[in-house]
Design an enzyme around this catalytic site. Structure first.
Site, PDB file in Angstrom:
ATOM      1  N   ASP A 125       5.129  32.878  59.726  1.00 26.30           N
ATOM      2  CA  ASP A 125       3.755  33.252  59.379  1.00 26.30           C
ATOM      3  C   ASP A 125       3.523  32.711  57.970  1.00 26.30           C
ATOM      4  OD1 ASP A 125       1.421  34.434  58.574  1.00 26.30           O
ATOM      5  OD2 ASP A 125       2.098  36.509  58.836  1.00 26.30           O
TER       6      ASP A 125
ATOM      7  N   LYS B 265      -3.234  28.182  50.704  1.00 31.06           N
ATOM      8  CA  LYS B 265      -3.663  28.028  52.098  1.00 31.06           C
ATOM      9  C   LYS B 265      -5.183  27.837  52.192  1.00 31.06           C
ATOM     10  CE  LYS B 265      -3.294  30.629  56.463  1.00 31.06           C
ATOM     11  NZ  LYS B 265      -2.676  31.822  57.065  1.00 31.06           N
TER      12      LYS B 265
ATOM     13  N   GLU C  66      -2.865  32.818  64.724  1.00 31.84           N
ATOM     14  CA  GLU C  66      -2.335  34.110  64.275  1.00 31.84           C
ATOM     15  C   GLU C  66      -2.678  35.243  65.257  1.00 31.84           C
ATOM     16  OE1 GLU C  66      -3.963  34.151  60.332  1.00 31.84           O
ATOM     17  OE2 GLU C  66      -2.619  32.538  59.691  1.00 31.84           O
TER      18      GLU C  66
ATOM     19  N   ASP D 115      -7.591  41.745  61.666  1.00 32.14           N
ATOM     20  CA  ASP D 115      -6.586  41.325  60.676  1.00 32.14           C
ATOM     21  C   ASP D 115      -7.148  41.459  59.261  1.00 32.14           C
ATOM     22  OD1 ASP D 115      -4.811  40.002  59.026  1.00 32.14           O
ATOM     23  OD2 ASP D 115      -4.608  38.234  60.297  1.00 32.14           O
TER      24      ASP D 115
END
Ligand code: AMP
Length: 620
Positions: A23, A87, A186, A213
């Site tokens: 992850d 990211k 994800e 999330d």
């Protein structure tokens, strides 16, 4: 020697190929594996330390770097040398970045169409390199803990990542010395961690899953449909600047007001500001399991009770609920269509978050798997499937925009329509327009408009060495293949000769969500005019091809025609030529028919004569 938290038998690990699940998060990253003895997925960690590795890189004065907890310590003291949230930069150009001032380090605008870089002294790093540093650290840690080389990985990305961002993540893996077997979403990974989609051999009824999330800095909601082991992303929504950090900030502001401290005063006292932030995070975590938090900071008494905390954060959580509403709307679903809610991200430990999400969906939420580890665990399960331990699984996404090639007149010929499931494959045959044509240019585009000039060019290549043949005879098959990572390969093969050419499409930089949206809106706005232009262009191409073939026919067979036929043909060709220069598709069509009318009688006559001659020859 470092102790390890899980009891792994080195022997079995060296025998089997180790494929890890990673992850690669905005705030934290981690690695999970399927335990070789228990066959259960586990996040790996050094004994009694956290499995989470902060996605932070610190460069010292000599540009030596450290990653993780050690780097995080420099966030406040050396903000300009400490990279966090890299990211957010993956696959982005400077204009894609909302607010470069939110980053404490220097982001460089290289030039209009290319990806950003980060400047560190006199060195420049691409987001791909930065991610590779984090991945390399994860790989090293995993090898150290597992005592075996780690070369293969499954890496997760947000469901909304476009193909450039997925390719960038894959490249980062490669740079870190990893063979990236699969890039998966994800939310798909989180669903796998809860066991959804794993019983695909038994025909099960479709499941609709909402994956909520809420991490440190981002919020994503994804609606997935799982049917026969196939994962379909129906919609995604979220806020790339909403998460646990905002909860911490709300607590700091609450204390400042309670203690009559001005924001300005805190702004100039960086160490105090950082201490307040850390205390706020501690208070938040404490309140996930207790009613009241009390502590001191220098001379200040800090207090926060559960009721005040919930009042403080209700508007933030409400924003995430609003995103859930939009995601449902985009998927054309209602609350009752959702079978399961899966919780991901450290901030879903806040009881009010769970309560408000469960109230909204009118169902209890799934929170039994550690929300920090659930995505990596799903990636490890996917890695296990790829290792051949769980067959008949296919993870599907959809293409956000149509993919096609340019054909005559600059028209877009779509091979893979928008919203197609991936992996996906399509092929179509084309031919040449000119006698003896030895090459064909294949230009690949993405978009919804009828003319390629209004779409986005992804790649271009030439199919060369086609053996000389009359126009229309070569059969060039163009094939599109989007693999499970969403990466497109385009091939072109001349079927008669076997001449072939292939290209992997790696666009220079990807599209943001808003660009995809603009392209879709544009295609709707211009739908009417696009249809007219397409019809006109097609008629013009047909007219030009007819003129060319008539010309060829006349050159070869002039001696077999009478003068009147030649004159009539010449004037019909002239009329068609003129019509092609005008904007009237019906006129072109009419002139095409007229030319056909003139040429059909003698074309048939000459053909009959040729056949008769051939037959006679045979008889002899
Ligand atoms: P992630 O990005 O998923 O790693 O989530 C990190 C966020 O989760 C940070 O904002 C943490 O402060 C928050 N978090 C971690 N543990 C807890 C907890 N027990 N209660 C509330 N928030 C937490």
């Amino acid at each position: 020697m470092a102790k390890i938290g899980i009891n792994l038998s080195t022997g079995s690990l060296q025998k089997d190929e180790m494929i890890v699940g990673i992850d690669l998060g905005t705030t934290n990253s981690l690695v999970a594996i399927i335990h070789p003895d228990t066959h259960q997925p586990v996040a790996i960690r050094e004994h009694d330390s956290s499995s989470l590795v902060p996605s932070v890189i610190y460069f010292d004065e000599a540009n030596h770097l450290v990653v993780g907890e050690e780097a995080k310590k420099h966030l406040e003291s050396h903000p300009e040398r400490t990279i966090f949230s890299s990211k957010r930069l993956m696959g982005k150009s400077y204009s894609d970045i909302h607010d470069p001032s939110l980053f404490s380090y220097k982001i460089i605008d290289t030039n209009a169409d290319s990806l950003v870089k980060v400047q560190m002294g006199n060195q420049f790093f691409s987001p791909i390199e930065l991610s590779s540093f984090i991945l390399k650290e994860l790989k090293n840690r995993a090898e150290h803990i597992l005592k075996t080389p780690v070369q293969k990985a499954v890496i997760t990305v947000p469901a909304y990542f476009n193909d450039t961002q997925r390719q960038a993540t894959r490249d980062a893996g490669k740079l870190a010395g990893l063979d990236v077997l699969r890039i998966i979403n994800e939310p798909t990974a989180a669903s796998l961690a809860y066991g959804f989609g794993l019983n695909s051999e038994k025909k099960s009824k479709p499941q609709v899953i909402a994956v909520y999330d809420l991490g440190g800095g981002t919020f994503d909601i994804s609606i997935l449909k799982i049917e026969d082991g196939i994962f379909d992303v129906l919609s995604t929504n979220g806020n790339t600047y909403l998460g646990g950090d905002d909860i911490d900030n709300a607590i700091v502001e609450y204390w400042l007001s309670e203690l009559s401290i001005s924001k300005e005063m805190l702004a100039i006292n960086k160490p105090l500001s950082q201490s307040f932030r850390l205390k706020a995070e501690a208070a938040k975590k404490h309140l996930s399991a207790h009613d009241v938090y009390t502590d001191t900071l220098d001379a200040y008494q800090l207090t926060l009770d559960g009721i005040a905390f919930e009042k403080l954060i209700t508007p933030l959580v409400q924003q995430t609920i609003d995103c859930c509403k939009y995601a449902l709307k985009d998927a054309s679903l209602s609350i009752t269509d959702i079978d399961t809610i899966v919780m991901v991200g450290g901030s879903t430990r806040v009881p009010l978050v769970k309560k408000m999400v469960s109230d909204f969906f009118e169902k209890p939420v799934n929170d039994s798997v550690n929300p920090d580890e659930v995505v990596a665990i799903g990636a490890a399960i996917q890695a296990d499937i790829l290792a051949g331990n769980n067959k008949s699984m296919l993870l599907l996404d959809i293409t956000p925009l149509s993919l096609g090639i340019e054909t005559a007149g600059g028209l877009m010929d779509v091979l893979i329509p928008r919203n197609s499931k991936i992996p996906s494959k399509a092929s179509r045959q084309y031919t040449t327009q000119v006698d003896g044509q030895s090459g064909m240019r294949i230009s690949v585009y993405q978009g919804e408009r009828d003319l390629v000039k209004d779409n986005r060019k992804l790649a271009e290549f030439n199919l060369t060495n086609i053996p000389g043949m009359p126009a229309g005879l070569p059969k060039v098959e163009v094939g599109f293949l989007i693999n499970a990572d969403g990466i497109l390969t385009v091939s072109a093969t001349e079927l008669r000769s076997g001449v072939a050419q292939k290209i992997e499409v790696k666009p220079q930089y990807g599209l943001t969500d808003s660009q995809v949206e603009t392209m879709l809106l544009d295609s709707m706005k211009h739908a009417q005019e696009d249809i007219i232009i397409r019809a006109l262009t097609e008629a013009r191409t047909e007219g030009e091809q007819l003129l060319q073939s008539t010309e060829n026919f006349l050159q070869k067979n002039a001696s077999l025609l009478i003068q009147e036929e030649i004159m009539n043909t010449a004037s019909a060709m002239q009329a068609l030529q003129l019509a092609i220069t005008m904007e009237d598709k019906n006129l072109i069509q009419k002139k095409i028919e007229e030319l056909n009318e003139v040429s059909r009688p003698y074309a048939e006559r000459i053909m009959d004569e040729a056949i008769a001659k051939a037959m006679k020859g045979k008889q002899i």
